[in-house]
Scaffold this motif. Structure first.
Motif, PDB file in Angstrom:
ATOM      1  N   ASP A 162       0.820  -1.218   0.000  1.00 27.72           N
ATOM      2  CA  ASP A 162       0.000   0.000   0.000  1.00 27.72           C
ATOM      3  C   ASP A 162       0.853   1.266   0.000  1.00 27.72           C
ATOM      4  O   ASP A 162       0.577   2.214  -0.744  1.00 27.72           O
ATOM      5  CB  ASP A 162      -0.926  -0.001   1.218  1.00 27.72           C
ATOM      6  N   LEU A 163       1.884   1.297   0.845  1.00 24.80           N
ATOM      7  CA  LEU A 163       2.663   2.520   0.973  1.00 24.80           C
ATOM      8  C   LEU A 163       3.421   2.862  -0.307  1.00 24.80           C
ATOM      9  O   LEU A 163       3.489   4.025  -0.707  1.00 24.80           O
ATOM     10  CB  LEU A 163       3.635   2.410   2.155  1.00 24.80           C
ATOM     11  N   VAL A 164       3.998   1.855  -0.945  1.00 27.07           N
ATOM     12  CA  VAL A 164       4.731   2.142  -2.182  1.00 27.07           C
ATOM     13  C   VAL A 164       3.775   2.227  -3.366  1.00 27.07           C
ATOM     14  O   VAL A 164       3.868   3.140  -4.189  1.00 27.07           O
ATOM     15  CB  VAL A 164       5.808   1.058  -2.451  1.00 27.07           C
ATOM     16  N   GLY A 165       2.837   1.262  -3.443  1.00 24.04           N
ATOM     17  CA  GLY A 165       1.942   1.227  -4.596  1.00 24.04           C
ATOM     18  C   GLY A 165       0.958   2.376  -4.619  1.00 24.04           C
ATOM     19  O   GLY A 165       0.931   3.179  -5.548  1.00 24.04           O
ATOM     20  N   LYS A 166       0.138   2.485  -3.571  1.00 26.80           N
ATOM     21  CA  LYS A 166      -0.920   3.505  -3.565  1.00 26.80           C
ATOM     22  C   LYS A 166      -0.366   4.911  -3.350  1.00 26.80           C
ATOM     23  O   LYS A 166      -0.769   5.857  -4.030  1.00 26.80           O
ATOM     24  CB  LYS A 166      -1.931   3.194  -2.462  1.00 26.80           C
ATOM     25  N   ILE A 167       0.517   5.064  -2.360  1.00 23.44           N
ATOM     26  CA  ILE A 167       0.958   6.399  -1.969  1.00 23.44           C
ATOM     27  C   ILE A 167       2.070   6.925  -2.882  1.00 23.44           C
ATOM     28  O   ILE A 167       1.971   8.014  -3.435  1.00 23.44           O
ATOM     29  CB  ILE A 167       1.431   6.405  -0.499  1.00 23.44           C
ATOM     30  N   GLU A 168       3.144   6.140  -3.056  1.00 15.33           N
ATOM     31  CA  GLU A 168       4.290   6.640  -3.808  1.00 15.33           C
ATOM     32  C   GLU A 168       4.084   6.544  -5.319  1.00 15.33           C
ATOM     33  O   GLU A 168       4.427   7.470  -6.057  1.00 15.33           O
ATOM     34  CB  GLU A 168       5.554   5.871  -3.397  1.00 15.33           C
ATOM     35  N   MET A 169       3.564   5.412  -5.785  1.00 13.19           N
ATOM     36  CA  MET A 169       3.433   5.198  -7.227  1.00 13.19           C
ATOM     37  C   MET A 169       2.051   5.550  -7.767  1.00 13.19           C
ATOM     38  O   MET A 169       1.852   5.571  -8.977  1.00 13.19           O
ATOM     39  CB  MET A 169       3.760   3.729  -7.554  1.00 13.19           C
ATOM     40  N   ASP A 170       1.097   5.782  -6.870  1.00 12.40           N
ATOM     41  CA  ASP A 170      -0.262   6.167  -7.264  1.00 12.40           C
ATOM     42  C   ASP A 170      -0.886   5.164  -8.237  1.00 12.40           C
ATOM     43  O   ASP A 170      -1.463   5.529  -9.258  1.00 12.40           O
ATOM     44  CB  ASP A 170      -0.252   7.564  -7.892  1.00 12.40           C
ATOM     45  N   ILE A 171      -0.763   3.879  -7.893  1.00  7.63           N
ATOM     46  CA  ILE A 171      -1.397   2.838  -8.700  1.00  7.63           C
ATOM     47  C   ILE A 171      -2.476   2.176  -7.846  1.00  7.63           C
ATOM     48  O   ILE A 171      -2.408   2.204  -6.618  1.00  7.63           O
ATOM     49  CB  ILE A 171      -0.380   1.788  -9.209  1.00  7.63           C
ATOM     50  N   PRO A 172      -3.492   1.566  -8.456  1.00  6.27           N
ATOM     51  CA  PRO A 172      -4.615   1.025  -7.680  1.00  6.27           C
ATOM     52  C   PRO A 172      -4.213  -0.145  -6.793  1.00  6.27           C
ATOM     53  O   PRO A 172      -3.156  -0.760  -6.965  1.00  6.27           O
ATOM     54  CB  PRO A 172      -5.598   0.565  -8.766  1.00  6.27           C
ATOM     55  N   GLU A 173      -5.098  -0.443  -5.854  1.00  6.72           N
ATOM     56  CA  GLU A 173      -4.909  -1.629  -5.006  1.00  6.72           C
ATOM     57  C   GLU A 173      -4.945  -2.883  -5.871  1.00  6.72           C
ATOM     58  O   GLU A 173      -5.714  -2.974  -6.827  1.00  6.72           O
ATOM     59  CB  GLU A 173      -6.015  -1.681  -3.950  1.00  6.72           C
ATOM     60  N   ASP A 174      -4.089  -3.850  -5.544  1.00  6.28           N
ATOM     61  CA  ASP A 174      -4.012  -5.139  -6.252  1.00  6.28           C
ATOM     62  C   ASP A 174      -3.590  -4.986  -7.708  1.00  6.28           C
ATOM     63  O   ASP A 174      -3.861  -5.864  -8.539  1.00  6.28           O
ATOM     64  CB  ASP A 174      -5.353  -5.888  -6.178  1.00  6.28           C
ATOM     65  N   ASP A 175      -2.925  -3.884  -8.033  1.00  6.09           N
ATOM     66  CA  ASP A 175      -2.429  -3.699  -9.403  1.00  6.09           C
ATOM     67  C   ASP A 175      -1.295  -4.686  -9.668  1.00  6.09           C
ATOM     68  O   ASP A 175      -0.382  -4.829  -8.842  1.00  6.09           O
ATOM     69  CB  ASP A 175      -1.921  -2.267  -9.589  1.00  6.09           C
ATOM     70  N   PRO A 176      -1.310  -5.404 -10.804  1.00 10.47           N
ATOM     71  CA  PRO A 176      -0.272  -6.424 -11.062  1.00 10.47           C
ATOM     72  C   PRO A 176       1.127  -5.843 -11.203  1.00 10.47           C
ATOM     73  O   PRO A 176       2.111  -6.585 -11.107  1.00 10.47           O
ATOM     74  CB  PRO A 176      -0.735  -7.070 -12.379  1.00 10.47           C
ATOM     75  N   ARG A 177       1.252  -4.533 -11.415  1.00  6.53           N
ATOM     76  CA  ARG A 177       2.583  -3.925 -11.500  1.00  6.53           C
ATOM     77  C   ARG A 177       3.270  -3.885 -10.137  1.00  6.53           C
ATOM     78  O   ARG A 177       4.496  -3.726 -10.082  1.00  6.53           O
ATOM     79  CB  ARG A 177       2.462  -2.500 -12.052  1.00  6.53           C
ATOM     80  N   ASN A 178       2.499  -4.000  -9.062  1.00  3.63           N
ATOM     81  CA  ASN A 178       3.061  -3.932  -7.716  1.00  3.63           C
ATOM     82  C   ASN A 178       3.688  -5.280  -7.350  1.00  3.63           C
ATOM     83  O   ASN A 178       2.980  -6.287  -7.264  1.00  3.63           O
ATOM     84  CB  ASN A 178       1.954  -3.582  -6.723  1.00  3.63           C
ATOM     85  N   PRO A 179       4.994  -5.335  -7.119  1.00  2.80           N
ATOM     86  CA  PRO A 179       5.646  -6.620  -6.825  1.00  2.80           C
ATOM     87  C   PRO A 179       5.154  -7.301  -5.555  1.00  2.80           C
ATOM     88  O   PRO A 179       5.309  -8.514  -5.400  1.00  2.80           O
ATOM     89  CB  PRO A 179       7.128  -6.236  -6.681  1.00  2.80           C
ATOM     90  N   ALA A 180       4.550  -6.527  -4.638  1.00  4.05           N
ATOM     91  CA  ALA A 180       4.132  -7.098  -3.349  1.00  4.05           C
ATOM     92  C   ALA A 180       2.690  -7.574  -3.347  1.00  4.05           C
ATOM     93  O   ALA A 180       2.212  -8.080  -2.331  1.00  4.05           O
ATOM     94  CB  ALA A 180       4.329  -6.071  -2.232  1.00  4.05           C
ATOM     95  N   VAL A 181       1.985  -7.425  -4.468  1.00  2.00           N
ATOM     96  CA  VAL A 181       0.554  -7.705  -4.441  1.00  2.00           C
ATOM     97  C   VAL A 181       0.267  -9.204  -4.288  1.00  2.00           C
ATOM     98  O   VAL A 181      -0.699  -9.599  -3.633  1.00  2.00           O
ATOM     99  CB  VAL A 181      -0.133  -7.118  -5.697  1.00  2.00           C
ATOM    100  N   ILE A 182       1.103 -10.060  -4.870  1.00  2.00           N
ATOM    101  CA  ILE A 182       0.915 -11.504  -4.686  1.00  2.00           C
ATOM    102  C   ILE A 182       1.166 -11.886  -3.226  1.00  2.00           C
ATOM    103  O   ILE A 182       0.408 -12.657  -2.626  1.00  2.00           O
ATOM    104  CB  ILE A 182       1.842 -12.302  -5.624  1.00  2.00           C
ATOM    105  N   ALA A 183       2.236 -11.323  -2.649  1.00  4.51           N
ATOM    106  CA  ALA A 183       2.532 -11.598  -1.241  1.00  4.51           C
ATOM    107  C   ALA A 183       1.383 -11.130  -0.350  1.00  4.51           C
ATOM    108  O   ALA A 183       1.044 -11.784   0.645  1.00  4.51           O
ATOM    109  CB  ALA A 183       3.830 -10.910  -0.831  1.00  4.51           C
ATOM    110  N   ASP A 184       0.765 -10.002  -0.701  1.00  7.16           N
ATOM    111  CA  ASP A 184      -0.378  -9.496   0.048  1.00  7.16           C
ATOM    112  C   ASP A 184      -1.528 -10.492   0.018  1.00  7.16           C
ATOM    113  O   ASP A 184      -2.152 -10.790   1.051  1.00  7.16           O
ATOM    114  CB  ASP A 184      -0.806  -8.155  -0.559  1.00  7.16           C
ATOM    115  N   ASN A 185      -1.818 -11.033  -1.158  1.00  2.67           N
ATOM    116  CA  ASN A 185      -2.907 -12.006  -1.279  1.00  2.67           C
ATOM    117  C   ASN A 185      -2.552 -13.336  -0.622  1.00  2.67           C
ATOM    118  O   ASN A 185      -3.428 -14.017  -0.074  1.00  2.67           O
ATOM    119  CB  ASN A 185      -3.250 -12.220  -2.757  1.00  2.67           C
TER     120      ASN A 185
END
Length: 840
Positions: free
Chosen positions: A241-264
């Motif tokens: 969330d902190l890097v994806g949503k706040i820093e990179m301004d990309i949506p939640e669960d966006d596949p570009r976020n390397p941590a999204v699989i780990a989150d799920n």
């Protein structure tokens, strides 16, 4: 210590069931141990048949596209990798504790029989294995149901998606109660064998003592599964969330976020496997406490096992009552799940009335008093769930007030959330206190234990509703990563929001049941350690209470700090990948999700060591160093402060989470209020009468109410997604994540674990005076100190600096001759060339 003193107890030389029944010598007082557990074995087997049926039914639901299956397989692979690693390390712990129990109780057997060591050790081993197996089984099904839920949401709508997700959760629920009841019943019968020529009462008392090892094994696995799983899921979630949503301004669960699989992955290992192990321990722990407090009375030993058995049948009936229509709102969806719980509860009441009438011939008054305790416990569980729902669902004022606080920024969101969390403790505490006092007046400490059994009797359906949440959450993630239509994400978001509320409700239920279970185990410990009345004003007892009240705060602090530390590692890795992988930000390259999964796994395993060490060794250190009276104070203090802190953290976190979801969701407002506000230019409060406006507005209001069926839809609350209010609520949600999914839920395991450990070692502390065997207490203290040093030396000594620049990015800039100033200049040029519009 005289290991055979219990044989001289006159009470044990008689059949306590016959004595209590006024001389009735028939059933149940003449029942053998195998008959005592027969219904438990049968209903546990039925639960596993239900699991097989549900899995077959789940397999009939389609899995969707290749892309969806690829994402699902990544989540499943990550979850399996984590649990495999966790269980590998836990196996060493289990082997060591098994050896220690066998050695201790072989050298100093409480019953005078040298086989006590293997009895205690075997029960511990069985409890640990079954707890781990329940978590693994639930995780395996949940990681298969998520993609099927996504496909159902895409092709068949909300109603079918709800049924698929709930079926996946039901597998977890019935696996836990099936394994728990079969394992406990089987080992209770096994450890009752081989004592020679002793009375039925003696046999049952000795078997109950050994069964404490079963609860110890289940509690140990539950603690580590909850702590490690909670650290994993929230480290990945916060980092993403902190890097994806706040820093990179990309949506939640966006596949570009390397941590999204780990989150799920974290949703499954924390909220499915962790919660399953937690409630497995509560389920068996409540039964063990009731059996111990039955004091060898065959009918009272039989009752908790049989109540748990009929609870499985009632939960199966309740499962088929769950369902909703397409287009249902949050209240309709919640009621769809409530139907299952209500139906199950009604059947449990009927079944328990039959059991109490059947098992207490010659003492029907006592039977009906115990029945009342079961009903009180069942009602208390439902009421705690309702209170938790009120404080964590965005359909009600508390969560909406947090969104309102977002008008003035993140700080007031956090302040409001903390206030809501604190005030949310009031009503659950009143409910638990009323339950304790009522059951104590009716049937003493056994009545309190049976209230816990009653509360957990419908665990099959209750846990199904809880485990459903992570499945729905994963389904939404898969929909986003597979780039499905927005309507699919809308459907999964509705299910996910419901899942957040059911998860919060489940946590409240788990905390309430944990308090009753721990209190019953404390009463059992007092009896087994031969402790009389305890004076809270006694300095020794009060010192223990202060130590116990401190432990939940220490435990919560360690887990919160662990999340921050593990999240820091994820943040650094996600930043590195965005800096070093060309095209990742633009979506033309693929993220290395496996690296984030690996970091989360390693971090969570490292960070679970210290909290686990303190939780297991603290009661041993106090009990052996100072004495059993101080240990009673320790347990009482831990139960009291642990309940408050757990409720506050779980409810505050759940409220913060749903306030974030409340803001972007379209709101349905009563049209009279909307028209009134419109007519007044937004000045009039919504409760103002329409008759204070000109007559034309009155007719217009009535017409619109009839035409639009009394409701109209407006934009998201407070401006919707992307506003400053929404961002403030996201900050609150980030703070609340470790509150509700790591520290809060782990506290109820802490108080149960310390209580069951105390009960397990009670025979070694029986009759001991203060400071009598202080030298043995130095051993756990030394282990704690040495373990703390090792953890600090290897894992905490060199903290991560998340403010440091990413090495790869810095090197890349240097290579290209681009410093920070040149980058800024280039950005300004780009903006100028684009007519003042920044181009990403």
């Amino acid at each position: 210590m005289d290991t055979v003193r219990r044989l001289d107890d006159i009470f044990l030389l008689k059949n306590s069931c016959i004595v209590a029944s006024g001389g009735e010598t028939g059933f149940p007082c003449n029942a053998e141990a195998i008959v005592t557990v027969s219904l438990g074995l049968a209903c546990g087997a039925v639960a596993l048949v239900m699991v097989f049926y549900l899995m077959r039914k789940l397999k009939e639901a389609p899995r969707g596209t290749d892309e969806m299956n690829k994402i699902c397989d990544q989540i499943k692979s990550g979850a399996r990798a984590f649990l495999t690693t966790e269980y590998k390390y836990l196996s060493y712990f289990v082997i060591v504790v098994f050896a220690v129990l066998v050695l201790l109780y072989t050298l100093d057997p409480p019953t005078g029989d040298r086989t006590d060591g293997i009895r205690y050790g075997a029960c511990f081993l069985a409890g640990a294995i079954l707890s781990a197996a329940a978590g693994w089984g639930g995780m395996a099904v949940a990681t298969d149901a998520n993609v099927r839920t996504t496909q159902a949401a895409d092709k068949e709508g909300l109603a079918v998606a709800l049924r698929v997700a709930f079926t996946g959760g039901a597998v977890m629920g019935f696996t836990v109660v099936g394994y728990g009841l079969i394992g406990l019943s089987l080992f209770f019968w096994l450890v009752s064998l081989g004592y020679g020529d002793i009375t039925t009462t003696q046999r049952l008392v000795y078997a109950a003592d050994s069964l404490a090892g079963f609860g110890f094994g289940a509690s140990s696995i539950a603690l580590f599964a909850r702590v490690a799983g909670g650290i994993y899921t929230k480290a990945a979630d916060v980092g993403a969330d902190l890097v994806g949503k706040i820093e990179m301004d990309i949506p939640e669960d966006d596949p570009r976020n390397p941590a999204v699989i780990a989150d799920n992955v974290g949703d499954n290992v924390g909220d499915v496997a962790g919660m399953g192990a937690d409630l497995f321990e509560s389920f068996v722990g409540s039964i063990i406490a009731a059996i111990t407090l039955a004091r060898g009375d065959t009918a009272k030993v039989m009752l908790p096992i049989w109540v748990a058995g009929v609870g499985i049948i009632a939960s199966m009936i309740g499962y088929f009552a769950v369902g909703a229509k397409d287009g249902a709102g949050q209240k309709e969806l919640m009621f769809a799940l409530h139907k299952g719980t209500i139906v199950s509860s009604v059947f449990v009441v009927g079944f328990c009335a039959i059991l109490c009438n059947f098992l207490f011939p010659g003492r029907s008054t006592e039977g009906w008093e115990i029945f009342a305790c079961i009903i009180i416990g069942l009602a208390a569980g439902v009421m705690i769930g309702q209170v938790t729902e009120y404080f964590t669902s965005y359909s009600y004022y508390p969560v909406q007030s947090i969104a309102d606080a977002g008008v003035t920024g993140p700080a007031t969101v956090i302040i409001q959330g903390l206030g809501i969390g604190m005030i949310s403790t009031v009503f659950p505490v009143l409910i638990i206190v009323a339950t304790i006092l009522g059951c104590n007046a009716l049937a003493s400490d056994y009545g309190i234990a049976m209230a816990a059994v009653g509360m957990l009797s419908t665990l099959g359906i209750t846990l199904a509703a809880d485990a459903y949440g992570p499945i729905a959450d994963n389904a939404g993630g898969i929909a986003e990563m597979a780039a499905l239509d927005e309507r699919v994400r809308d459907t999964t978001d509705a299910l996910d929001a419901l899942g957040n509320t059911t998860a919060a409700t489940g946590k409240g239920f788990a905390i309430g049941s944990a308090v009753l279970t721990a209190l019953s185990l404390l009463a059992a410990f007092k009896e087994k350690a031969a402790i009389g009345l305890v004076d809270i004003g006694d300095p020794v007892v009060l010192s223990g209470a202060l130590l116990g009240a401190m432990l939940p705060f220490l435990f919560a602090a360690l887990t919160m700090l662990s999340v921050q530390k593990a999240a820091g590692a994820i943040i650094i890795e996600v930043r590195r990948q965005f800096a070093e992988i060309p095209g990742l930000r633009e979506g033309t390259a693929e993220a290395d999700s496996d690296k984030c999964v690996q970091i989360s796994t390693q971090s969570s395993i490292e960070e679970m060591i210290l909290p686990g060490l303190y939780a297991i060794l603290s009661p041993l250190a106090v009990g052996f160093l100072i004495g059993p009276r101080c240990l009673v104070g320790l347990l009482a203090g831990a139960i009291s402060s642990g309940m408050m802190l757990a409720l506050m953290m779980a409810n505050a976190g759940g409220a913060w989470d749903n306030s974030k979801k409340y803001v972007p969701i379209p709101q349905h407002q009563f049209c009279i209020a909307v028209i009134t506000n419109s007519a007044a230019g937004g000045v009039l409060p919504r409760h103002a009468s329409i008759f204070s406006r000109p007559l034309i507005f009155e007719f217009l209001t009535i017409f619109l109410c009839l035409f639009y069926d009394q409701y109209i839809e407006i934009e998201g609350a407070k401006g919707g997604k992307g506003t400053d209010i929404h961002k403030a609520c996201i900050v609150g949600d980030t703070v609340g994540d470790p509150f509700k999914d790591t520290s809060g839920p782990a506290l109820n395991i802490l108080i149960k674990l310390m209580s069951i450990i105390s009960l397990t070692v009670a025979p070694l502390l029986e009759g001991r005076a203060d400071w009598e065997i202080w030298y043995y207490g130095l051993i756990p203290i030394f282990i704690m100190l040495f373990g703390t040093y090792l953890v600090y030396h290897y894992f905490w000594r060199n903290p991560l600096d998340i403010t440091a620049p990413v090495d790869g990015a810095a090197a890349k800039d240097e290579e290209n001759g681009n410093g920070k100033e040149e980058t800024a200049d280039a950005k300004e040029d780009t903006e100028d060339n684009a007519g003042g519009v920044e181009v990403s």
